[in-house]
Design a protein around this motif. Structure first.
Motif, PDB file in Angstrom:
ATOM      1  N   CYS A 300      45.437  44.447  46.096  1.00 37.65           N
ATOM      2  CA  CYS A 300      44.653  44.452  44.850  1.00 37.65           C
ATOM      3  C   CYS A 300      45.303  43.480  43.876  1.00 37.65           C
ATOM      4  O   CYS A 300      46.384  42.963  44.128  1.00 37.65           O
ATOM      5  CB  CYS A 300      44.617  45.862  44.251  1.00 37.65           C
ATOM      6  SG  CYS A 300      46.235  46.455  43.767  1.00 37.65           S
ATOM      7  N   ASP A 301      44.624  43.226  42.771  1.00 34.58           N
ATOM      8  CA  ASP A 301      45.158  42.283  41.783  1.00 34.58           C
ATOM      9  C   ASP A 301      45.899  43.011  40.670  1.00 34.58           C
ATOM     10  O   ASP A 301      46.856  42.511  40.109  1.00 34.58           O
ATOM     11  CB  ASP A 301      44.004  41.469  41.176  1.00 34.58           C
ATOM     12  CG  ASP A 301      43.178  40.804  42.254  1.00 34.58           C
ATOM     13  OD1 ASP A 301      43.746  39.996  43.011  1.00 34.58           O
ATOM     14  OD2 ASP A 301      41.974  41.128  42.374  1.00 34.58           O
ATOM     15  N   LEU A 303      47.390  46.895  39.375  1.00 32.80           N
ATOM     16  CA  LEU A 303      47.725  48.273  39.736  1.00 32.80           C
ATOM     17  C   LEU A 303      47.963  49.045  38.440  1.00 32.80           C
ATOM     18  O   LEU A 303      48.723  48.586  37.579  1.00 32.80           O
ATOM     19  CB  LEU A 303      48.994  48.275  40.603  1.00 32.80           C
ATOM     20  CG  LEU A 303      49.601  49.632  40.946  1.00 32.80           C
ATOM     21  CD1 LEU A 303      48.646  50.444  41.824  1.00 32.80           C
ATOM     22  CD2 LEU A 303      50.929  49.431  41.693  1.00 32.80           C
ATOM     23  N   ALA A 322      50.002  43.803  43.899  1.00 33.36           N
ATOM     24  CA  ALA A 322      49.312  43.495  42.638  1.00 33.36           C
ATOM     25  C   ALA A 322      50.097  42.452  41.851  1.00 33.36           C
ATOM     26  O   ALA A 322      51.331  42.406  41.922  1.00 33.36           O
ATOM     27  CB  ALA A 322      49.176  44.774  41.820  1.00 33.36           C
TER      28      ALA A 322
END
Ligand code: NAD
Length: 429
Positions: A300-301, A303, A322
């Motif tokens: 994911c980018d 968190l 992230a």
């Protein structure tokens, strides 16, 4: 720490990484050293101003008397009345309450609201007590810390296992002693008795605001950017819902029963609807089941740990993918993990900044109570946005000017603010 169902327990920080007071003090010492803080001021700020330890006798429903232990710690009140929550929990210790009270001091200073820091707690098992027992416990605890409470001196708020009903009892007990209604003695009250509109959503809304600012700083778009949120309670669910509404893709969410992952995006409204009926996310079919441990390391980018403390440790920090971490929870990252994240170039918006939306709207509630004039919800939200964006920007500029990460900058800025007031006020002898 919760049992293995959470998946977080597996991740628990190694012994020695988690003493709350030490963890806070490590950050404090580091910032103080970089600030070349005056030795005398350093000594003052390393000590809580006042610690109350009180025995609270309560007549239980079965006729027996039980004696509970309660604490209220005023860490520092140089900038204004002490502000901080009260928790009811078996895990409450004086060490933890003191650390959290110090934390509140820096948090209020970083968003530049005119409060000092406090925290309180009672060692008890609230879920095993009846409402009547909880009310008696709350009122007796309030009576036993009455000498510090007051709109000008110490203003509690809800924390773990306390809520607006508990605040209503505290406000009523205090008001009975004063012989008139004093709404501004607590915040997080029911709206019907002086609570602020927007308070319930304020912390999650604050997380949303700092995530947007962090994305802007990192040159990343909002639209389609993937976020994983640990904790789907007051903070996490609001942050997830608001960021989804802004165009982000929420790829993972979790609660104490575990997590859900869907690279195409989870419909937050469906998850909210699911927990409305089922209380927990377990069994929600909007994605694949994962553990809380997996969630932290998911692709994911952004968190947003919004559940527990000490979940990002030296064991898993190296695996985090992230680019941005926004700490909705208090203390989710250990000091050991900080160094690893910095090395990896992860942009961390520290807890004392990222989750300060709650205390900011608590401040607005206190202001409204004292004015006797209540604001519209959009006014509250707009003023919250102004405070959060200003604080984010000040910490960011400070971090650039001093070449330090956002956490160190937030500590330096807030300690500097508290120290400046101490210098101006001098020492009363
Ligand atoms: P909450 O009780 O509403 O929600 C907590 C969430 O975390 C729930 O979804 C719960 O199931 C989940 N959780 C509990 N144990 C877990 C575990 N072992 N693993 C994974 N998830 C778990 O609490 P909240 O008010 O959202 O607070 C969350 C965090 O934010 C806490 O650290 C709190 O101190 C901090 N915080 C809250 C506020 C506020 O205004 N509510 C303000 C500042 C900081």
């Amino acid at each position: 720490m919760e049992a293995a169902v959470s998946g977080v327990a597996v991740n628990a920080a190694p012994t020695g990484e988690t003493n709350p007071f030490e963890a806070m003090m490590q950050r404090f010492d580091h910032a103080a050293e970089l600030l070349s803080l005056d030795e005398g001021i350093y000594r003052i700020l390393r000590h809580p101003e006042k610690q109350i330890v009180t025995s609270i006798p309560v007549a239980m429903d079965n006729g027996e008397i039980e004696v509970f232990t309660g604490y209220r710690v005023l860490y520092n009140t140089s900038r204004g009345p002490a502000k901080g929550g009260i928790r009811f929990d078996m895990g409450v210790t004086l060490d933890e309450v003191t650390a959290l009270a110090a934390w509140m001091t820096w948090k209020c200073a970083v968003v530049d609201i005119p409060f000092g820091g406090a925290k309180g707690g009672v060692i008890c098992e609230p879920f095993r007590m009846s409402t009547a027992e909880l009310e008696r416990l709350t009122r007796r605890y309030t009576a036993s810390i009455l000498e510090v409470l007051g709109p000008e001196s110490d203003v509690p708020a809800p924390d773990v296992n306390t809520n607006e009903q508990v605040m209503a009892w505290i406000m009523d007990t205090y008001s009975m002693h004063k012989r008139h209604t004093v709404t501004a003695v607590v915040t997080g009250k029911p709206v019907a008795m002086g609570g602020s509109l927007g308070r319930l959503e304020a912390t999650g809304r604050g997380v949303k605001i700092v995530v947007k600012e962090a994305l802007r700083e990192m040159g990343m778009p909002l639209n389609g950017t993937r976020i994983a949120v640990q904790g789907f309670g007051n903070v996490g669910s609001v942050a997830a819902r608001l960021l989804e509404a802004e165009g982000m893709t929420v790829v993972a969410i979790s609660d104490k029963t575990g997590g859900i992952y869907n690279p195409n995006g989870i419909y937050v409204s469906e998850a909210l609807e699911y927990i409305r009926h089922n209380r927990f996310l377990e069994g929600f079919t909007g994605g694949d089941a994962i553990t809380n441990e997996d969630l932290l390391e998911i692709d994911c980018d952004v968190l947003a740990p919004c559940a527990l403390e000490n979940v990002i440790t030296r064991r898993n920090a190296g695996n985090i993918r992230a680019k941005i971490i926004a700490e909705g929870a208090n203390g989710p990252t250990t000091a050991f993990a900080d160094a690893i994240l910095e090395e990896k170039g992860v942009f961390v918006v520290p807890d004392i900044l990222a989750n300060a939306g709650g205390v900011t709207v608590s401040y607005f509630e206190w202001v409204q109570n004292r004015e006797g004039y209540y604001w519209r919800e959009d006014t509250v939200n707009e003023r919250l946005r102004e405070v959060m964006i200003r604080a984010f920007d000040q910490v960011l500029q400070y971090s650039k000017a001093h070449n330090v990460n956002m956490r160190t900058a937030a500590y330096m800025l807030s300690i500097d603010r508290v120290a400046a007031v101490h210098k101006l006020r001098g020492i009363y002898a």
